[in-house]
Write a protein that holds these residues in place. Sequence first.
Motif, short mmCIF file in Angstrom:
data_model
loop_
_atom_site.label_atom_id
_atom_site.label_comp_id
_atom_site.label_asym_id
_atom_site.label_seq_id
_atom_site.Cartn_x
_atom_site.Cartn_y
_atom_site.Cartn_z
N GLY A 5 0.88 -1.11 0.28
CA GLY A 5 -0.06 0.01 0.07
C GLY A 5 0.76 1.16 -0.08
O GLY A 5 1.94 1.44 0.32
N TRP A 6 0.21 2.35 -0.35
CA TRP A 6 0.79 3.75 -0.17
C TRP A 6 -0.13 4.38 0.81
O TRP A 6 -1.13 4.24 0.68
CB TRP A 6 0.75 4.49 -1.62
CG TRP A 6 1.85 3.96 -2.58
CD1 TRP A 6 1.62 2.89 -3.61
CD2 TRP A 6 3.19 4.26 -2.60
NE1 TRP A 6 2.69 2.77 -4.18
CE2 TRP A 6 3.69 3.68 -3.62
CE3 TRP A 6 4.09 5.31 -1.82
CZ2 TRP A 6 5.23 3.74 -3.85
CZ3 TRP A 6 5.27 5.45 -1.98
CH2 TRP A 6 5.80 4.55 -3.14
N PHE A 7 0.64 5.18 1.33
CA PHE A 7 -0.20 5.87 2.60
C PHE A 7 0.39 7.52 2.50
O PHE A 7 1.78 7.56 2.01
CB PHE A 7 -0.10 5.48 4.05
CG PHE A 7 -1.11 4.10 4.20
CD1 PHE A 7 -0.41 2.88 3.69
CD2 PHE A 7 -2.28 4.07 4.92
CE1 PHE A 7 -1.26 1.79 3.80
CE2 PHE A 7 -2.80 3.00 5.07
CZ PHE A 7 -2.47 1.72 4.43
N ARG A 8 -0.09 8.37 3.18
CA ARG A 8 0.46 9.60 3.36
C ARG A 8 0.10 10.27 4.77
O ARG A 8 -0.90 10.05 5.23
CB ARG A 8 0.02 10.64 2.33
CG ARG A 8 -1.58 11.05 1.93
CD ARG A 8 -1.53 11.70 0.69
NE ARG A 8 -3.04 12.04 0.58
CZ ARG A 8 -3.70 12.74 -0.28
NH1 ARG A 8 -2.87 12.67 -1.59
NH2 ARG A 8 -4.99 13.03 -0.29
N GLN A 9 0.97 11.41 5.10
CA GLN A 9 0.64 11.91 6.29
C GLN A 9 0.99 13.34 5.98
O GLN A 9 2.33 13.69 5.95
CB GLN A 9 1.45 11.31 7.37
CG GLN A 9 1.12 11.90 8.83
CD GLN A 9 1.73 11.01 9.95
OE1 GLN A 9 2.45 10.43 9.91
NE2 GLN A 9 1.02 11.18 11.13
N ALA A 10 -0.05 14.22 6.30
CA ALA A 10 0.30 15.67 6.10
C ALA A 10 0.38 16.41 7.54
O ALA A 10 0.13 15.68 8.60
CB ALA A 10 -1.09 16.36 5.60
N PRO A 11 1.21 17.63 7.69
CA PRO A 11 1.49 17.82 9.05
C PRO A 11 0.20 18.19 9.92
O PRO A 11 -0.90 18.59 9.38
CB PRO A 11 2.01 19.29 8.81
CG PRO A 11 2.49 19.18 7.43
CD PRO A 11 1.72 18.26 6.64
N GLY A 12 0.16 17.60 11.12
CA GLY A 12 -0.78 17.71 11.77
C GLY A 12 -2.04 16.78 11.80
O GLY A 12 -3.17 17.05 12.41
N LYS A 13 -1.98 15.86 10.73
CA LYS A 13 -2.94 14.96 10.30
C LYS A 13 -2.62 13.56 10.65
O LYS A 13 -1.43 13.16 10.71
CB LYS A 13 -3.60 15.04 8.93
CG LYS A 13 -4.05 16.60 8.64
CD LYS A 13 -4.65 16.64 7.40
CE LYS A 13 -5.29 17.89 7.30
NZ LYS A 13 -5.84 18.10 5.98
N GLU A 14 -3.56 12.49 10.73
CA GLU A 14 -3.18 11.18 10.91
C GLU A 14 -2.70 10.65 9.43
O GLU A 14 -3.06 11.31 8.35
CB GLU A 14 -4.55 10.59 11.29
CG GLU A 14 -4.59 10.74 12.80
CD GLU A 14 -5.78 9.63 13.36
OE1 GLU A 14 -6.00 9.65 14.66
OE2 GLU A 14 -6.38 8.82 12.56
#
Length: 124
Positions: A35-44
Motif C-alpha cells: 500500500g501507499w499512505f500519506r501523512q500531512a502535518p498535523g494529520k493522521e
Amino acid sequence: QVRLAESGGGLVQAGGSLRLSCEVSGRTINRNSMGWFRQAPGKEREFVAVSNWNGGNTYYADSVKGRFTFSKDDAKNTLYLQMNSLQPEDTAVYYCASTLSSIPDSDRARYSYWGQGTQVTVSS
C-alpha cells in the motif's frame, strides 16, 4: 524482514506530476499486499492506494482516484505511485508499506513494514 525505501518526492506546482518509487528488499513481496499512505502535518496517516500481490485488485482513496496510479514491477522488486494533476492538498510525506497478507487492506494497522517516507510538496 521486509525493507522498504521510497524515493521520487519533491516540490511541484499544482497540476504537475511526480512518480514515487518504493524499492523492496529482504523477504519476497510477491504474495503480500502493498500500500501507499500519506501523512500531512498535523494529520493522521491516511490510505492512498493498495494492491494485492498480483496487481489484480487495486483500490484508491476517493481523493486520489483518477489521478494516481499504483503499479509494481516484481522483477525489480519496486512499487510505483504515479501522481498526476497534483494539488496543494496532496502535500504530505508519502509512505509505502507491506502487509503479511495477500488481501488488500486500507487499514494502516494491518501493515507490518513501512518505509521512511518521501516528502511531496505541491505549491499553488
